[in-house]
Design an enzyme around this catalytic site. Structure first.
Site, short mmCIF file in Angstrom:
data_model
loop_
_atom_site.label_atom_id
_atom_site.label_comp_id
_atom_site.label_asym_id
_atom_site.label_seq_id
_atom_site.Cartn_x
_atom_site.Cartn_y
_atom_site.Cartn_z
CB CYS A 53 -0.98 -0.02 1.16
SG CYS A 53 -1.99 -1.51 1.16
CG HIS A 106 -3.30 3.20 1.52
ND1 HIS A 106 -3.93 2.69 0.40
CD2 HIS A 106 -3.30 2.20 2.44
CE1 HIS A 106 -4.29 1.43 0.65
NE2 HIS A 106 -3.93 1.12 1.87
CG ASN A 146 -6.60 -1.23 1.40
OD1 ASN A 146 -5.95 -0.96 0.39
ND2 ASN A 146 -6.03 -1.49 2.56
N1 COA Z 1 -17.75 -8.55 11.31
C1 COA Z 1 -18.21 -8.66 12.54
N2 COA Z 1 -17.41 -8.82 13.61
C2 COA Z 1 -16.09 -8.89 13.39
C3 COA Z 1 -15.54 -8.78 12.09
C4 COA Z 1 -16.43 -8.61 11.03
N3 COA Z 1 -15.99 -8.48 9.76
N4 COA Z 1 -14.19 -8.86 12.19
C5 COA Z 1 -13.91 -9.00 13.49
N5 COA Z 1 -15.04 -9.03 14.20
C6 COA Z 1 -15.21 -9.16 15.65
C7 COA Z 1 -14.03 -9.85 16.31
O1 COA Z 1 -14.16 -11.25 16.28
C8 COA Z 1 -14.11 -9.30 17.70
O2 COA Z 1 -15.10 -9.97 18.42
P1 COA Z 1 -14.92 -10.29 19.98
O3 COA Z 1 -14.81 -8.95 20.65
O4 COA Z 1 -16.16 -11.05 20.30
O5 COA Z 1 -13.67 -11.09 20.07
C9 COA Z 1 -14.60 -7.87 17.49
O6 COA Z 1 -15.24 -7.87 16.21
C10 COA Z 1 -13.49 -6.85 17.50
O7 COA Z 1 -12.43 -7.32 16.69
P2 COA Z 1 -11.19 -6.46 16.35
O8 COA Z 1 -10.26 -7.25 15.50
O9 COA Z 1 -10.68 -5.87 17.63
O10 COA Z 1 -11.87 -5.31 15.49
P3 COA Z 1 -11.30 -3.92 15.11
O11 COA Z 1 -12.09 -2.84 15.70
O12 COA Z 1 -9.81 -3.86 15.28
O13 COA Z 1 -11.62 -3.88 13.55
C11 COA Z 1 -10.42 -4.07 11.50
C12 COA Z 1 -11.01 -4.82 12.69
C13 COA Z 1 -9.73 -5.08 10.59
C14 COA Z 1 -11.56 -3.37 10.76
C15 COA Z 1 -9.42 -3.01 12.04
O14 COA Z 1 -8.50 -3.62 12.92
C16 COA Z 1 -8.66 -2.34 10.96
O15 COA Z 1 -9.22 -1.66 10.12
N6 COA Z 1 -7.31 -2.49 10.96
C17 COA Z 1 -6.48 -1.91 9.95
C18 COA Z 1 -6.54 -2.76 8.73
C19 COA Z 1 -5.97 -2.10 7.53
O16 COA Z 1 -6.25 -0.96 7.24
N7 COA Z 1 -5.16 -2.86 6.80
C20 COA Z 1 -4.56 -2.46 5.59
C21 COA Z 1 -3.49 -1.47 5.83
S1 COA Z 1 -2.71 -1.08 4.36
#
Ligand code: COA
Length: 331
Positions: A111, A256, A286
């Site tokens: 990215c 990005h 993304n």
């Molecule tokens: N739908 C519903 N629930 C989901 C889910 C989905 N798609 N993905 C995860 N969960 C759940 C998890 O299992 C967790 O449940 P729990 O509390 O019962 O264990 C809860 O939601 C929170 O999970 P978490 O991983 O802490 O969520 P988050 O707030 O960190 O959001 C992302 C997840 C991936 C959206 C977030 O971490 C993110 O955007 N990270 C950056 C990713 C990115 O931009 N990557 C590319 C960079 S170039």
């Protein structure tokens, strides 16, 4: 001497998947995805390939620049999801365009790829090696997405963007700031489908049946989120300081397009208003190295970009890699 962007183009596949389509594949909901990421839908390749999208985005960029393919000295494709390994995607784009005078190669930095490709081309132009360059970000991430993993499949989309650069002898080059931290690479990985080491010994020979989770993108979402909200404002601060430019001089920060919450956190840490942070991730998800040039093209075509405006482009992602470039819009 420096480089000026003199044309932009993009190509977006027409087939879309909205959040409800994703909710039919994994346990999630439209509400959860919108709230945590800002994404509403993403465009996915059907007939298109990384090369065909790159070529079409390039045609549109050259048309916008009023430049013929034969005038292009350098073609640089940033991609992690090319449909070809040999020849490289840039050579395939050259063939499609008839850009017979260009030197062509690909660059892989996920990215951050478009920012690094732009910097590379700009350095060649500023150094007098080439006079014109076509810089492209093109991705078919849907081919690397594990559609059973709700932690990643909600995020990504496909598309391509391109910018035409030409040497400008009248202005001084702005310096970019870039960083890499391979030690933290485990946060976002995808094993090559050509690395089946160990499996051949086990008597398996059909690559399709040998694909496992490691051959798709795997991510520690929270680690990537924390990295982005810390490092992106930092690197923007560094690039502004290096070029003795104040935030009040910046018209837009073109980040990005990974996640709405990341963009909002960066704006907050910089103390800058959200109006300076254009977003289109709600429509495309993304698209890795394609996201910045797609957004740039949208802004060029809808008239938001005006001559003399200063822009910061900032990329971040797998590697880990991150970087920022200061651009003066002169088109
Ligand atoms: N739908 C519903 N629930 C989901 C889910 C989905 N798609 N993905 C995860 N969960 C759940 C998890 O299992 C967790 O449940 P729990 O509390 O019962 O264990 C809860 O939601 C929170 O999970 P978490 O991983 O802490 O969520 P988050 O707030 O960190 O959001 C992302 C997840 C991936 C959206 C977030 O971490 C993110 O955007 N990270 C950056 C990713 C990115 O931009 N990557 C590319 C960079 S170039």
């Amino acid at each position: 001497m420096t480089a000026t962007i003199c044309g932009t183009g993009s190509y977006i596949p027409s087939y879309t998947m909205d959040n409800n389509d994703i909710a039919r594949l994994v346990e999630t909901s439209d509400e959860w995805i919108r709230e945590r990421t800002g994404v509403i839908r993403r465009h996915i390749v059907k007939e298109e390939t990384t090369v065909s999208m790159a070529a079409e985005a390039s045609r549109r960029a050259l048309e916008d620049a009023g430049m013929a393919p034969k005038e292009v000295d350098l073609i640089l494709v940033s991609t992690i999801s090319s449909n070809v390994i040999l020849p490289c995607a840039a050579c395939e784009v050259q063939k499609e365009l008839g850009a017979v005078n260009a030197t062509c190669f690909d660059l892989s930095a996920a990215c951050t790829g478009f920012v690094l490709a732009y910097n590379t081309a700009a350095a060649y132009l500023a150094g007098g090696v080439y006079r014109t360059a076509l810089v492209i970000g093109s991705e078919s991430l849907s081919n690397l997405t594990n559609w059973k993993d709700r932690g990643t499949c909600i995020l990504f989309g496909d598309g391509a963007g391109a910018a035409v650069l030409k040497a400008d002898d009248t202005r001084k080059a702005a310096l970019p700031v870039t960083h890499s931290d391979g030690g933290k690479g485990a946060a976002l990985t995808c094993k090559s489908r050509h690395d089946f080491s160990g499996l051949a010994d086990a008597g398996q020979s059909d690559p399709e049946t040998m694909l496992d989770d490691e051959h798709y993108m795997q991510m520690d979402g929270q680690a990537v989120f924390k990295f982005a909200v810390k490092r992106v404002p930092e690197v923007i601060g560094e690039v502004l300081k290096l070029n003795q430019t104040g935030t009040e001089e910046i018209a837009y920060y073109i980040l990005h397009q990974a996640n709405k919450r990341i963009v909002e956190a960066v704006a907050k840490r910089l103390g800058e208003p959200m109006e300076k942070f254009p977003m289109n991730l709600q429509e495309y998800g993304n698209t890795s190295s394609a996201s910045i040039p797609i957004l740039l093209d949208e802004m060029n075509r809808d008239g938001r970009l005006k001559p003399g405006q200063k822009l910061v482009m900032a990329g971040f992602g797998a590697g880990l890699t991150w970087g920022a470039a200061l651009v003066e819009w002169q088109r």
